[in-house]
Design a protein around this motif. Structure first.
Motif, PDB file in Angstrom:
ATOM      1  N   UNK A   1       0.835  -1.193   0.000  1.00 12.97           N
ATOM      2  CA  UNK A   1       0.000   0.000   0.000  1.00 12.97           C
ATOM      3  C   UNK A   1       0.872   1.246   0.000  1.00 12.97           C
ATOM      4  N   UNK A   2       0.279   2.318  -0.501  1.00 16.13           N
ATOM      5  CA  UNK A   2       1.022   3.575  -0.601  1.00 16.13           C
ATOM      6  C   UNK A   2       0.085   4.750  -0.392  1.00 16.13           C
ATOM      7  N   UNK A   3       0.561   5.706   0.393  1.00 13.83           N
ATOM      8  CA  UNK A   3      -0.154   6.972   0.562  1.00 13.83           C
ATOM      9  C   UNK A   3       0.715   8.064  -0.034  1.00 13.83           C
ATOM     10  N   UNK A   4       0.133   9.167  -0.446  1.00 12.71           N
ATOM     11  CA  UNK A   4       0.915  10.241  -1.072  1.00 12.71           C
ATOM     12  C   UNK A   4       2.046  10.715  -0.174  1.00 12.71           C
ATOM     13  N   UNK A   5       3.236  10.831  -0.750  1.00 17.66           N
ATOM     14  CA  UNK A   5       4.385  11.335  -0.015  1.00 17.66           C
ATOM     15  C   UNK A   5       5.138  10.293   0.786  1.00 17.66           C
TER      16      UNK A   5
ATOM     17  N   UNK B   1      -6.062   4.968   9.331  1.00 21.01           N
ATOM     18  CA  UNK B   1      -4.660   4.887   8.882  1.00 21.01           C
ATOM     19  C   UNK B   1      -4.423   3.766   7.861  1.00 21.01           C
ATOM     20  N   UNK B   2      -5.422   2.942   7.609  1.00 14.59           N
ATOM     21  CA  UNK B   2      -5.320   1.938   6.543  1.00 14.59           C
ATOM     22  C   UNK B   2      -5.635   2.539   5.174  1.00 14.59           C
ATOM     23  N   UNK B   3      -6.093   3.769   5.152  1.00  9.35           N
ATOM     24  CA  UNK B   3      -6.406   4.432   3.892  1.00  9.35           C
ATOM     25  C   UNK B   3      -5.166   4.538   3.018  1.00  9.35           C
ATOM     26  N   UNK B   4      -5.261   4.027   1.793  1.00 12.38           N
ATOM     27  CA  UNK B   4      -4.126   3.997   0.868  1.00 12.38           C
ATOM     28  C   UNK B   4      -4.581   3.407  -0.458  1.00 12.38           C
TER      29      UNK B   4
END
Length: 118
Positions: free
Chosen positions: A38-42, A88-91
């Motif tokens: 998983x990846x979040x911006x930045x 915090x699992x948002x990705x």
């Protein structure tokens, strides 16, 4: 031609569940190690869960006890069951297939967005 196609992402409330699927075309599925990233911006892409061709699994500490990775060999499909989801699992979640002996040989799906929010 190897293709990985994810599905199952979406918007869910905290505490809810989602199941991600990754359909794998080609003949690699039963031989390759598979994983969900998983990846979040930045931020860097991180390994969430992995499963070897023999069925051995591993998880990042933050999802242990909540997420389960599995593979259905006859269906050439990888799954990630996600329970007790947190914001915090948002990705964006990506499916990955990696050659067991030559780690530079790998394939990625296009990603599926998971958003956990009330």
């Amino acid at each position: 031609q190897v293709q990985l196609v994810e599905s199952g992402g979406g918007l869910v409330q905290p505490g809810g569940s989602l199941r991600l699927s990754c359909a794998v075309s080609g003949s690699i599925f039963r031989f390759y190690a598979m994983g969900w990233y998983r990846q979040v911006p930045g931020k860097q892409r991180e390994l969430v869960a992995g499963i070897s061709s023999g069925g051995t699994t591993n998880y990042v500490d933050s999802v242990k006890g909540r997420f389960t990775i599995s593979r259905d060999v006859p269906k050439n499909t990888l799954y990630l069951q996600m329970n007790s989801l947190k914001p915090e699992d948002t990705a964006v979640y990506y499916c990955n297939a990696r050659h067991p002996a030559n780690l530079v040989v790998e394939y990625w799906g296009q990603g599926t967005q998971v958003t956990v929010s009330s």
